[in-house]
Design a protein around this motif. Structure first.
Motif, mmCIF file in Angstrom:
data_model
loop_
_atom_site.group_PDB
_atom_site.id
_atom_site.type_symbol
_atom_site.label_atom_id
_atom_site.label_comp_id
_atom_site.label_asym_id
_atom_site.label_seq_id
_atom_site.Cartn_x
_atom_site.Cartn_y
_atom_site.Cartn_z
ATOM 1 N N GLY A 185 -0.127 5.284 0.524
ATOM 2 C CA GLY A 185 -1.225 6.239 0.684
ATOM 3 C C GLY A 185 -2.554 5.524 0.526
ATOM 4 O O GLY A 185 -2.821 4.527 1.204
ATOM 5 N N ASP A 186 -3.386 5.988 -0.411
ATOM 6 C CA ASP A 186 -4.687 5.358 -0.648
ATOM 7 C C ASP A 186 -4.614 4.231 -1.666
ATOM 8 O O ASP A 186 -5.596 3.531 -1.898
ATOM 9 C CB ASP A 186 -5.710 6.398 -1.148
ATOM 10 C CG ASP A 186 -6.031 7.424 -0.076
ATOM 11 O OD1 ASP A 186 -5.939 7.072 1.116
ATOM 12 O OD2 ASP A 186 -6.354 8.578 -0.430
ATOM 13 N N ARG A 187 -3.471 4.067 -2.299
ATOM 14 C CA ARG A 187 -3.326 3.076 -3.367
ATOM 15 C C ARG A 187 -2.899 1.726 -2.783
ATOM 16 O O ARG A 187 -1.907 1.644 -2.071
ATOM 17 C CB ARG A 187 -2.285 3.558 -4.381
ATOM 18 C CG ARG A 187 -2.223 2.716 -5.637
ATOM 19 C CD ARG A 187 -1.084 3.190 -6.551
ATOM 20 N NE ARG A 187 -1.174 2.573 -7.854
ATOM 21 C CZ ARG A 187 -1.659 3.154 -8.934
ATOM 22 N NH1 ARG A 187 -2.101 4.398 -8.866
ATOM 23 N NH2 ARG A 187 -1.706 2.519 -10.085
ATOM 24 N N LYS A 188 -3.676 0.697 -3.094
ATOM 25 C CA LYS A 188 -3.338 -0.658 -2.643
ATOM 26 C C LYS A 188 -3.055 -1.510 -3.870
ATOM 27 O O LYS A 188 -3.642 -1.291 -4.931
ATOM 28 C CB LYS A 188 -4.499 -1.273 -1.859
ATOM 29 C CG LYS A 188 -4.906 -0.480 -0.639
ATOM 30 C CD LYS A 188 -6.138 -1.080 0.012
ATOM 31 C CE LYS A 188 -6.699 -0.170 1.084
ATOM 32 N NZ LYS A 188 -7.429 0.980 0.559
ATOM 33 N N LYS B 107 0.859 -1.196 0.000
ATOM 34 C CA LYS B 107 0.000 0.000 0.000
ATOM 35 C C LYS B 107 0.888 1.237 0.000
ATOM 36 O O LYS B 107 1.970 1.243 0.603
ATOM 37 C CB LYS B 107 -0.870 -0.041 1.255
ATOM 38 C CG LYS B 107 -1.737 1.171 1.514
ATOM 39 C CD LYS B 107 -2.512 0.951 2.811
ATOM 40 C CE LYS B 107 -3.354 2.153 3.198
ATOM 41 N NZ LYS B 107 -2.565 3.311 3.619
#
Length: 195
Positions: free
Chosen positions: A131-134, A129
């Protein structure tokens, strides 16, 4: 350290890319070679495997002494590659705790990130992951082997993660670019312009 099987998923045809995606040059090197070099490094604790039907990738993997699991039906989606790998481990090698899946179209993923995830993994599901990106890599405990074997279509292990949210942990990566996967030629063009 847990005994973690390492699987490079490299069977996709790259339809959205227009074909030949994994052989496209990224920073002067074929995309598949970026991936193979990450899993052939000696910092990795177990013999990795690559799931592919691409003869160019097979030849390069053999050169690096990486085991190959042939996927002759890539049209069945990424779940078929997962199935082939997990079935191989279940049938032939019972001495493992978890499996890490790496995709072949993340050329900027670093070897150090792969090694760190393997080092810190304890149990359950560990997801990269930033930040908001997985994204990938993802490590699944062996206890999910049956569910991984029952996946279908082109959605990968997300179904398992959705069913077991309480068991999902995240590994934070500083540079979001490591998680970028290449789907279209324009993404490579954008990268070349921004270098």
């Amino acid at each position: 350290m847990k005994k973690i099987k390492i699987v490079l998923l490299a069977a996709g045809s790259g339809k959205r890319f227009g074909g030949g995606k994994l052989e496209a040059l990224v920073d002067g090197k074929p995309m598949y070679l970026h991936a193979l070099e990450k899993i052939s490094d000696q910092i990795l604790p177990d013999h990795p495997v690559v799931v592919t039907g691409n003869p160019v990738i097979i030849a390069a993997a053999e050169e690096k002494h990486i085991k190959i699991i042939q996927n002759l039906n890539p049209e069945l989606g990424i779940s078929h590659s997962i199935h082939l790998a997990v079935k191989n481990f279940v049938d032939k090698d019972r001495d493992w705790d978890a499996v890490m899946f790496i995709v072949c179209d993340q050329p900027w993923l670093r070897r150090e990130t792969v090694a760190s995830m393997l080092r810190v993994y304890e149990d359950g599901i560990l997801v990269a992951k930033s930040g908001d990106r997985k994204g990938n890599p993802v490590i699944f405990s062996k206890k999910y082997a049956e569910e991984l074997l029952n996946l279908s279509g082109d959605v990968g292990g997300r179904q398992v993660m959705e069913r077991h949210k309480e068991d999902v942990r995240f590994f934070e990566i500083e540079d979001e670019k490591e998680l970028f996967d290449i789907d279209k030629k324009e993404q490579l063009e954008d990268n070349r312009r921004n270098v």
